[in-house]
Design a protein around this motif. Structure first.
Motif, mmCIF file in Angstrom:
data_model
loop_
_atom_site.group_PDB
_atom_site.id
_atom_site.type_symbol
_atom_site.label_atom_id
_atom_site.label_comp_id
_atom_site.label_asym_id
_atom_site.label_seq_id
_atom_site.Cartn_x
_atom_site.Cartn_y
_atom_site.Cartn_z
ATOM 1 N N ILE A 39 80.886 -86.503 6.498
ATOM 2 C CA ILE A 39 81.026 -87.160 8.497
ATOM 3 C C ILE A 39 82.245 -88.505 8.355
ATOM 4 C CG2 ILE A 39 80.337 -89.975 9.157
ATOM 5 C CD1 ILE A 39 78.186 -87.237 9.551
ATOM 6 N N GLN A 40 82.951 -88.880 7.476
ATOM 7 C CA GLN A 40 83.873 -90.051 6.884
ATOM 8 C C GLN A 40 85.250 -89.327 8.026
ATOM 9 O OE1 GLN A 40 84.327 -93.072 7.356
ATOM 10 N NE2 GLN A 40 81.763 -92.692 7.055
ATOM 11 N N GLU A 42 85.063 -86.647 10.225
ATOM 12 C CA GLU A 42 84.760 -86.271 11.694
ATOM 13 C C GLU A 42 85.200 -87.612 11.503
ATOM 14 O OE1 GLU A 42 81.547 -83.071 13.296
ATOM 15 O OE2 GLU A 42 80.613 -85.230 13.284
ATOM 16 N N LEU A 43 84.488 -88.715 11.515
ATOM 17 C CA LEU A 43 84.786 -90.541 12.028
ATOM 18 C C LEU A 43 86.782 -90.184 12.031
ATOM 19 C CD1 LEU A 43 82.083 -92.456 10.370
ATOM 20 C CD2 LEU A 43 81.835 -91.388 13.106
ATOM 21 N N LYS A 44 87.357 -90.126 11.198
ATOM 22 C CA LYS A 44 88.571 -90.522 11.364
ATOM 23 C C LYS A 44 89.114 -89.337 12.333
ATOM 24 C CE LYS A 44 92.466 -90.174 8.732
ATOM 25 N NZ LYS A 44 92.897 -89.997 6.987
ATOM 26 N N GLN A 48 87.056 -93.700 15.157
ATOM 27 C CA GLN A 48 85.410 -94.444 15.105
ATOM 28 C C GLN A 48 84.882 -94.885 14.010
ATOM 29 O OE1 GLN A 48 83.103 -91.271 17.094
ATOM 30 N NE2 GLN A 48 80.954 -92.331 16.095
ATOM 31 N N GLN A 50 81.814 -96.274 13.070
ATOM 32 C CA GLN A 50 80.760 -96.031 12.257
ATOM 33 C C GLN A 50 79.707 -94.696 13.366
ATOM 34 O OE1 GLN A 50 78.923 -97.308 9.851
ATOM 35 N NE2 GLN A 50 80.726 -98.501 9.325
ATOM 36 N N PRO A 51 79.097 -93.897 12.479
ATOM 37 C CA PRO A 51 78.627 -92.750 12.810
ATOM 38 C C PRO A 51 77.982 -93.408 14.371
ATOM 39 C CG PRO A 51 77.583 -93.062 11.180
ATOM 40 C CD PRO A 51 79.171 -94.050 11.052
ATOM 41 N N GLU A 52 77.646 -92.714 15.270
ATOM 42 C CA GLU A 52 75.774 -93.118 16.686
ATOM 43 C C GLU A 52 75.026 -92.375 15.685
ATOM 44 O OE1 GLU A 52 77.765 -92.154 20.013
ATOM 45 O OE2 GLU A 52 79.820 -93.470 19.945
ATOM 46 N N GLY A 106 80.531 -87.406 15.462
ATOM 47 C CA GLY A 106 80.626 -88.665 15.477
ATOM 48 C C GLY A 106 79.795 -89.446 15.003
ATOM 49 N N GLN A 107 78.835 -88.235 15.546
ATOM 50 C CA GLN A 107 77.302 -88.606 15.788
ATOM 51 C C GLN A 107 76.231 -88.018 14.148
ATOM 52 O OE1 GLN A 107 74.419 -86.841 18.077
ATOM 53 N NE2 GLN A 107 74.086 -88.415 19.631
#
Length: 378
Positions: A39-40, A42-44, A48, A50-52, A106-107
């Motif tokens: 997740i991290q 992907e967010l980077k 983004q 925080q994940p939606e 991002g989810q």
């Protein structure tokens, strides 16, 4: 010398057991880290913070009881694609997440990030049934690969003693208890059992995977028998959850006390009665549990579905309390502040309305038992 050897063997067995648990906790931590790192990363990439959250729903957002040909339709293929997208890197799924809609970059993988992956509310096991059905008619390799990853997670999640937590990787609190609540253990055992059979829709399961499943299924079944409680009349039912080390019935939420769980015990017995060639121990377990239900049925009363009160109703079908006190077998009820009562009407209106304090599930189980006992009499 003989005494020394015995002590040494016990010491080695204890050390091996501790080593097994250490490896288990390490495996859990690594899977948790992998999920979080995914997740991290992907967010980077998206810039983004925080994940939606994906869309929420009470169950899974689609009818899970579909004929297998449905998975060849456009709608069916879209649902399976969404399920694939919502499988965590560790191999499981969340609950209360709409799985008719694909996960977007991002989810989070579920609407309750601390709960994923989980086996609660039939999560993960339901998705694996879907994948087995979808693969049986489509033959798509991605479906089989996702199924095998999910089964491997179930096997990894099993405690060294044979029980299963509510969620894995572990997240702490009552979620780490060996869980029968909401049919968690039953759902897992049932899926593993069917995976072991060379029958549709699980006839694609490899021999290698079956060989991995078989001993863990047997270990899980042995733990179920070990967890059955006793009273002055002998074996009774099962509690909703147990401490993973002491195996003592344990608290979950404030109104879910250590107690016999009558609904989960009934559906567990439904599964146990389906197993061919039951051992003498398993037969005794089933007979004893059924006698408990016969002794403790509540007659001529009805749990009102809207007023949430117990009312007299001559001729009403039998019901049982959601929880029965350990030892005494008295109906017992809880509230959000941890209070315990023997009278359901003392429970706050909010908890009477928001929780099912009585059940009629054992009635159908007793009917099935009448047929089963003809084949396996006491």
């Amino acid at each position: 010398m003989r005494y020394y050897c015995c002590c040494l063997l016990l010491l080695l067995a204890s050390s091996l057991c501790a080593s097994d648990w250490q490896a288990y906790y390490q495996r859990s931590a690594e899977l948790m880290a992998n999920d979080q790192d995914f997740i991290q990363a992907e967010l980077k990439l998206l810039g983004q913070a925080q994940p939606e959250l994906p869309a929420a729903t009470r169950r899974f957002g689609f009818d899970t009881n579909q004929p297998v040909d449905w998975y060849l339709t456009e709608e069916g293929q879209q649902v399976v694609a969404a399920i694939l997208s919502l499988q965590t890197p560790s191999g499981g799924w969340s609950k209360r997440t709409d799985m008719s809609k694909p996960r977007q970059p991002g989810q989070a993988f579920g609407v309750e990030t601390n709960y994923i992956p989980t086996f609660d509310n039939s999560a993960t096991t339901t998705q694996l049934w879907v994948l087995a059905n979808a693969y049986s008619v489509s033959g798509k390799p991605a479906y089989r690969q996702a199924f095998e990853r999910g089964i491997r997670l179930l096997l990894s999640a099993q405690y060294p003693n044979g029980g299963w937590p509510q969620s894995f990787p572990l997240r702490g609190g009552y979620h780490d208890h060996i869980t029968l609540n909401d049919e968690v253990t039953e759902d897992i055992l049932k899926l593993l059992w069917h995976s072991l059979q060379a029958e549709h829709p699980f006839n694609f399961v490899s021999e290698e995977l079956r060989e991995a499943i078989a001993p863990q299924f047997e270990k899980g079944l042995a733990m179920v028998l070990r967890l059955q409680q006793q009273d002055d009349n002998g074996l009774s039912l099962w509690a909703a959850q147990y401490h993973k080390h002491s195996l003592e019935p344990a608290w979950a939420r404030a109104y879910e006390m250590p107690a016999l769980a009558t609904a989960e015990s009934a559906t567990l017995l439904d599964f146990l009665m389906q197993l061919p060639d039951p051992s003498a121990e398993l037969q005794a377990s089933i007979h004893s549990a059924m006698r408990w239900y016969q002794r403790h049925q509540i007659l001529d009363h009805h749990w009102h579905p809207t007023q949430r009160v117990l009312v007299q109703q001559p001729g009403a079908e039998p019901i049982w309390p959601r929880f029965a006190e350990l030892g005494s077998n008295r109906p017992i009820f809880g509230d959000r502040d941890g209070s315990l009562y023997y009278d359901v009407h003392q429970v706050s209106l909010e908890r009477r309305q928001g929780y099912g304090w009585y059940t009629d599930k054992p009635a159908a189980t007793l009917v099935r038992y009448q047929n089963w006992r003809q084949q396996f009499p006491e």
